[in-house]
Each structure stands twice: as structure tokens, then as C-alpha cells.
Design a protein around this motif. Structure first.
Motif, PDB file in Angstrom:
ATOM      1  N   ALA A  65      -0.155   1.355 -11.543  1.00  0.00           N
ATOM      2  CA  ALA A  65       0.537   1.338 -10.240  1.00  0.00           C
ATOM      3  C   ALA A  65       0.448  -0.044  -9.595  1.00  0.00           C
ATOM      4  O   ALA A  65       1.415  -0.541  -9.000  1.00  0.00           O
ATOM      5  CB  ALA A  65      -0.052   2.400  -9.311  1.00  0.00           C
ATOM      6  N   ILE A  66      -0.724  -0.679  -9.714  1.00  0.00           N
ATOM      7  CA  ILE A  66      -0.918  -2.028  -9.160  1.00  0.00           C
ATOM      8  C   ILE A  66       0.014  -3.015  -9.874  1.00  0.00           C
ATOM      9  O   ILE A  66       0.707  -3.814  -9.232  1.00  0.00           O
ATOM     10  CB  ILE A  66      -2.393  -2.496  -9.325  1.00  0.00           C
ATOM     11  N   ASP A  67       0.029  -2.937 -11.203  1.00  0.00           N
ATOM     12  CA  ASP A  67       0.878  -3.842 -11.995  1.00  0.00           C
ATOM     13  C   ASP A  67       2.360  -3.624 -11.694  1.00  0.00           C
ATOM     14  O   ASP A  67       3.142  -4.573 -11.628  1.00  0.00           O
ATOM     15  CB  ASP A  67       0.615  -3.648 -13.494  1.00  0.00           C
ATOM     16  N   ALA A  68       2.734  -2.352 -11.485  1.00  0.00           N
ATOM     17  CA  ALA A  68       4.142  -2.035 -11.189  1.00  0.00           C
ATOM     18  C   ALA A  68       4.567  -2.675  -9.867  1.00  0.00           C
ATOM     19  O   ALA A  68       5.659  -3.254  -9.759  1.00  0.00           O
ATOM     20  CB  ALA A  68       4.339  -0.524 -11.134  1.00  0.00           C
ATOM     21  N   VAL A  69       3.698  -2.618  -8.856  1.00  0.00           N
ATOM     22  CA  VAL A  69       4.023  -3.211  -7.551  1.00  0.00           C
ATOM     23  C   VAL A  69       4.009  -4.741  -7.648  1.00  0.00           C
ATOM     24  O   VAL A  69       4.853  -5.418  -7.060  1.00  0.00           O
ATOM     25  CB  VAL A  69       3.051  -2.690  -6.462  1.00  0.00           C
ATOM     26  N   ALA A  70       3.061  -5.280  -8.414  1.00  0.00           N
ATOM     27  CA  ALA A  70       2.963  -6.736  -8.586  1.00  0.00           C
ATOM     28  C   ALA A  70       4.241  -7.311  -9.195  1.00  0.00           C
ATOM     29  O   ALA A  70       4.611  -8.458  -8.924  1.00  0.00           O
ATOM     30  CB  ALA A  70       1.760  -7.082  -9.459  1.00  0.00           C
ATOM     31  N   ALA A  71       4.927  -6.504  -9.999  1.00  0.00           N
ATOM     32  CA  ALA A  71       6.148  -6.973 -10.684  1.00  0.00           C
ATOM     33  C   ALA A  71       7.381  -6.924  -9.774  1.00  0.00           C
ATOM     34  O   ALA A  71       8.443  -7.413 -10.139  1.00  0.00           O
ATOM     35  CB  ALA A  71       6.387  -6.128 -11.931  1.00  0.00           C
ATOM     36  N   THR A  72       7.236  -6.336  -8.578  1.00  0.00           N
ATOM     37  CA  THR A  72       8.379  -6.248  -7.648  1.00  0.00           C
ATOM     38  C   THR A  72       8.347  -7.396  -6.650  1.00  0.00           C
ATOM     39  O   THR A  72       7.405  -8.199  -6.640  1.00  0.00           O
ATOM     40  CB  THR A  72       8.350  -4.921  -6.850  1.00  0.00           C
ATOM     41  N   GLU A  73       9.337  -7.413  -5.749  1.00  0.00           N
ATOM     42  CA  GLU A  73       9.400  -8.480  -4.722  1.00  0.00           C
ATOM     43  C   GLU A  73       8.256  -8.339  -3.709  1.00  0.00           C
ATOM     44  O   GLU A  73       7.994  -9.248  -2.925  1.00  0.00           O
ATOM     45  CB  GLU A  73      10.770  -8.469  -4.012  1.00  0.00           C
ATOM     46  N   LEU A  74       7.552  -7.197  -3.717  1.00  0.00           N
ATOM     47  CA  LEU A  74       6.425  -7.003  -2.782  1.00  0.00           C
ATOM     48  C   LEU A  74       5.259  -7.923  -3.138  1.00  0.00           C
ATOM     49  O   LEU A  74       4.437  -8.276  -2.289  1.00  0.00           O
ATOM     50  CB  LEU A  74       5.953  -5.545  -2.802  1.00  0.00           C
ATOM     51  N   GLY A  75       5.147  -8.283  -4.415  1.00  0.00           N
ATOM     52  CA  GLY A  75       4.120  -9.243  -4.837  1.00  0.00           C
ATOM     53  C   GLY A  75       2.795  -8.597  -5.220  1.00  0.00           C
ATOM     54  O   GLY A  75       2.602  -7.384  -5.076  1.00  0.00           O
TER      55      GLY A  75
ATOM     56  N   MET B 136       0.836  -1.208   0.000  1.00  0.00           N
ATOM     57  CA  MET B 136       0.000   0.000   0.000  1.00  0.00           C
ATOM     58  C   MET B 136       0.875   1.265   0.000  1.00  0.00           C
ATOM     59  O   MET B 136       0.589   2.228  -0.699  1.00  0.00           O
ATOM     60  CB  MET B 136      -0.919   0.014   1.226  1.00  0.00           C
ATOM     61  N   GLU B 137       1.936   1.247   0.800  1.00  0.00           N
ATOM     62  CA  GLU B 137       2.829   2.420   0.875  1.00  0.00           C
ATOM     63  C   GLU B 137       3.420   2.723  -0.497  1.00  0.00           C
ATOM     64  O   GLU B 137       3.467   3.884  -0.927  1.00  0.00           O
ATOM     65  CB  GLU B 137       3.942   2.171   1.902  1.00  0.00           C
ATOM     66  N   ARG B 138       3.871   1.664  -1.190  1.00  0.00           N
ATOM     67  CA  ARG B 138       4.492   1.852  -2.506  1.00  0.00           C
ATOM     68  C   ARG B 138       3.462   2.363  -3.525  1.00  0.00           C
ATOM     69  O   ARG B 138       3.755   3.252  -4.324  1.00  0.00           O
ATOM     70  CB  ARG B 138       5.103   0.515  -2.970  1.00  0.00           C
ATOM     71  N   ILE B 139       2.247   1.811  -3.479  1.00  0.00           N
ATOM     72  CA  ILE B 139       1.204   2.245  -4.438  1.00  0.00           C
ATOM     73  C   ILE B 139       0.859   3.724  -4.205  1.00  0.00           C
ATOM     74  O   ILE B 139       0.736   4.498  -5.155  1.00  0.00           O
ATOM     75  CB  ILE B 139      -0.064   1.361  -4.334  1.00  0.00           C
ATOM     76  N   MET B 140       0.722   4.114  -2.949  1.00  0.00           N
ATOM     77  CA  MET B 140       0.403   5.519  -2.634  1.00  0.00           C
ATOM     78  C   MET B 140       1.495   6.450  -3.164  1.00  0.00           C
ATOM     79  O   MET B 140       1.216   7.534  -3.674  1.00  0.00           O
ATOM     80  CB  MET B 140       0.224   5.715  -1.122  1.00  0.00           C
TER      81      MET B 140
END
Length: 451
Positions: A110-120, A30-34
Motif C-alpha cells: 500500500a505504501i509503495d502504491a501511494v509512493a508511485a502516484t502524484e501524492l508522493g 494517509m487517506e489513500r493508504i487507509m
């Protein structure tokens, strides 16, 4: 990047990410998406509501009061009863399909960008939280947002915000697989929504829970307004669809208020909402005329809570799905409603405390119909029946007919046929079942599923 063409397609994408195993708590995603969305959450004034039961009703009172007083108010609640759009409302109206589609298309990168990281991959609930924040912050721009937690508090995705006031309705036994198995552990999770210097209103009752909330509030230098201490209510009268009470608060008293929602617990919920409004009046210059307050309290309504959905036969639906909810429901059935026989249909998810629930319900029913919600985490009707029969034998009741019908539509027909003129039928358990039954009775369609 391809855009969704319809709201249905967009919502299907969101609900693809309902976790089938283990909920992944934590606020890192959530922090990264914000951050990627340039912090829309900082533009809004939130009233953050947590608690085991009563959250939805408190949110309904708060929304209705602010709306009636002329404020522009957003509401985020879960799970929804019939349609995904119910989660995100503005002045009591669901978000439109157009706005929902536009907002999902906007946040998807933004969701897809975070999904592609180690955050999942963000979960369905995290994505829904992001949709609500983005829509409220950049499209609807309400004066206040009534903001209900999904599960717990501390690590819940809604906890990304710093509210103007926090509310903890009560603490009971629910989601123990995620939140912990003692009331203190559950209380510590819910108390996670208390922020530095932000006032908190609560109706928690158990001494060990009060201690946890008090200690957290003290550590955060937050003022705690506790029901039974800083504010009180007194029941004046109670009948079906009309309860009257007197409110005594820290800042003033209100001699008489009337609510339409049924059950003694609604007087607590209404008092918690009123104390929250009083704190906002005192410190945020919220303008509340008594006439508007009276009107809003009376009109506030929350579907699926002791709601009469049919008069012939009389069918009441209620989303009680844990021991505390069952206790409140049983109390209301004894005190508020009159009937010759009580026919009870229920369906549950597999992760609940069914024994505790049954102990409150079994002493008062004449017929028990066990069914299954249309949901992957459901409890098996036959297993529930086995448990119910064991518990009925323990309390010496041989007169209760126990029926197993896994198909909920067939079970509902059975229930209707059994319910004579002076009888009462009740459908209770998980909101996944309640939503379907409510949709079916009102519109002859199933609800969309999700939470």
C-alpha cells in the motif's frame, strides 16, 4: 514482491524515509493508504493526545490506568528513546520483532502504491502511523488505543482517526518552523484534532490559546473540560519520587492521589489524564476501581523525563528542549532536588528556541557542557556556547564554566568526573541525545535513531 526477512531490515526501510528537508504535512497520502488497507482505523477506539509538552507523560498515565483496570490497551508515541518498537506498545510491552516484521510486510504494498502516484512517498512518520493502525486493528485488537500526535494536530498523520476523546495538554513554543510563530497559530494546529461532538480535555493556560480551543470546540459542538475551570487539583505534598494531590472533577472528587514522576508539571499531566478517564467512565462505561486508579497513578512512568539514571554520581536525564520545558525543568531542579553544585550537559537540534531555553537554565548551573546529538539536524556545540556566554554576561554570571565537547560520550565522561558526592549532574535537550545517553548508561550501547 519481495518480503523483508528480519525486523531490522524492515525498520531500516521505514527509517529511510525520514525527511531531510521540510516535513510534508497533509492527510491525502494517509487517506489513500487507509482506503487501500480497507480502513483499519475504523475498528478502534482512540484517545487522541496533542500538545507541546506533557503528551508522553499523559499517555503513560492513561495507559497505566486502563491496563491496571483490566483493559487491553495499545499505545502509540514518538519519538522513541532507545528502540523503534517502543513507538507501538500493547499493555505497556513493545511490539515484538515478529509482529513488527509481519505488519510492515503487510502494509508495504500500500505504501509503495501511494509512493508511485502524484501524492508522493509517505514519510517515516506516516508509515509508522500506518503500521500502528494495522497492527492494533487486525492483530492486537485492544479495547482502547492511546494515540499521540507526532507534530501539531490538524495535518498530522495521526489525525486520520476519529477518537472517542481528544486531549490537548498545553501549548508552547515548539516546531515553529512548521506550525507557525504565534501561540494562536500553534493552538489552531493542535485544535485540529478536535472532532465533531467528541469531548476534549485540556490544560492550556494562556488566554489567547484558551480562546482558540474554546472557539474550535464550540464550532465542533464538542464539550471542553478545561483545567482550572471544569476540573482542578491541589498539591498536598511534594518530594523526590513522591507527589500527592487532591483532584476535583466535573463528576466527582478524589481526596488524595500519589504519583512517582517528578516536577510540579506532572500534577497537571496526571490531572488531565484523570479527567480524561472520568469522561470515559461517565460516557463510555469505563470501569475504574479507586484502588486500581491509585496503584496506576503511582506506578506510571515515562523514561527520559526527570529520570535518575545513575546514583553514583547522581545523573538525571530530562528531555526538555524548548523554553517551556526548560522552565519546568529549572523549577523541578530548584524545588525537588538538593545538591551542592549543578553540572549541566546539553545537546540540541538546530531548529529550537535556544535563547528562551538558556534563560531558564543559566541562572542555576555551575558548569555547562555543550555537546552534539548524533543526528543530522543538530545544533553546533560551539554556536550554543557562544550564545550561552553572551547570555551569562547579560545576567552578570562570570562563575559558570562553559565547556565545548561535540562528542557526547566524551562529554558524558567529563560530566561524570566533575560530579562530586553531593552534586547533581543533568543531561538535557533533544531526545536524540537523551536516548543515546540513557542507552549508554543502562546497556553500554547507542540507541537506534528515529522519530
Amino acid at each position: 514482491m519481495s518480503q523483508f526477512e528480519s525486523a531490522r531490515e524492515a525498520v531500516d526501510w521505514v527509517t529511510r524515509f525520514i525527511p531531510t528537508v521540510g516535513i510534508k504535512p497533509g492527510l491525502k497520502r494517509m487517506e489513500r493508504i487507509m482506503e487501500l488497507l480497507e480502513h483499519p482505523e475504523r475498528r478502534l477506539k482512540f484517545i487522541h493526545v496533542a500538545g507541546t509538552n506533557g503528551k508522553g507523560s499523559v499517555c503513560a498515565y492513561l495507559t497505566e490506568i486502563m491496563k491496571t483496570c483490566g483493559y487491553h490497551v495499545g499505545t502509540f508515541t514518538s519519538p522513541y528513546i532507545e528502540k523503534y518498537n517502543e513507538r507501538i506498545r500493547i499493555n505497556g510491552e513493545n511490539i515484538s520483532d515478529e509482529d513488527l516484521l509481519a505488519t510492515i510486510n503487510k502494509i508495504k504494498p500500500a505504501i509503495d502504491a501511494v509512493a508511485a502516484t502524484e501524492l508522493g512517498q509517505p514519510s517515516m512518520f506516516e508509515i509508522s502511523t500506518v503500521i500502528a493502525i494495522e497492527y492494533f486493528a487486525r492483530e492486537a485488537c485492544p479495547d482502547y488505543v492511546v494515540w499521540e500526535t507526532g507534530l501539531g494536530g490538524r495535518l498530522d498523520s495521526t489525525n486520520i482517526v476519529t477518537p472517542v476523546i481528544s486531549v490537548i495538554t498545553n501549548i508552547g513554543h515548539d516546531h515553529m518552523d512548521v506550525l507557525g510563530d504565534s501561540l494562536e497559530q500553534i493552538a489552531a494546529e493542535k485544535a485540529g484534532i478536535i472532532k465533531s461532538g467528541v469531548p476534549v480535555v485540556s490544560a492550556v493556560e494562556q488566554p489567547e490559546v484558551i480562546r482558540v480551543i474554546e472557539e474550535t470546540a464550540k464550532a465542533k459542538k464538542s464539550t471542553l473540560y478545561l483545567l482550572g475551570r471544569e476540573f482542578h487539583f491541589e498539591t498536598l505534598s511534594s518530594q523526590e519520587n513522591d507527589q500527592r494531590f487532591r483532584f476535583q472533577g466535573t463528576f466527582r472528587n478524589v481526596p488524595e492521589l500519589s504519583i512517582s514522576m517528578n516536577g510540579a508539571h506532572q500534577l497537571k499531566n496526571a490531572s488531565v489524564a484523570l479527567m480524561t478517564i472520568e469522561v470515559l467512565r461517565q460516557y463510555y462505561a469505563l470501569i475504574v476501581e479507586d484502588e486500581d486508579l491509585q496503584k496506576a497513578m503511582k506506578e506510571a512512568f515515562w523514561p527520559g523525563r526527570l529520570e535518575l539514571v545513575s546514583r553514583e554520581p547522581r545523573i538525571l536525564i530530562d528531555g526538555a528542549h524548548n523554553p517551556e520545558g526548560a522552565e519546568v525543568l529549572a523549577g523541578a531542579l530548584k524545588d525537588t532536588f538538593s545538591y551542592t553544585k549543578l553540572h549541566f550537559m546539553m545537546g540540541m537540534l538546530g531548529n529550537k528556541n535556544h535563547t528562551g531555553y538558556f534563560r531558564h537554565i543559566l541562572p542555576i548551573v555551575d558548569t555547562l557542557i555543550l555537546t552534539e546529538p548524533d543526528w543530522h539536524k543538530k545544533a553546533q556545540a560551539a554556536e550554543l556556547a557562544g550564545l550561552a556566554r553572551t547570555l551569562l554576561a547579560e545576567i552578570g554570571r562570570t562563575d559558570v564554566e562553559v565547556i565545548v565537547e561535540p562528542d557526547w560520550k566524551t562529554a558524558l565522561e567529563l560530566l561524570k568526573r566533575r560530579t562530586a558526592q553531593d552534586d547533581l549532574a543533568v543531561v538535557s535537550g533533544t531526545l536524540y541525545l537523551i536516548g543515546d545517553v540513557r542507552s549508554w548508561i543502562n546497556h553500554q550501547t547507542d540507541s537506534e535513531k528515529g522519530w
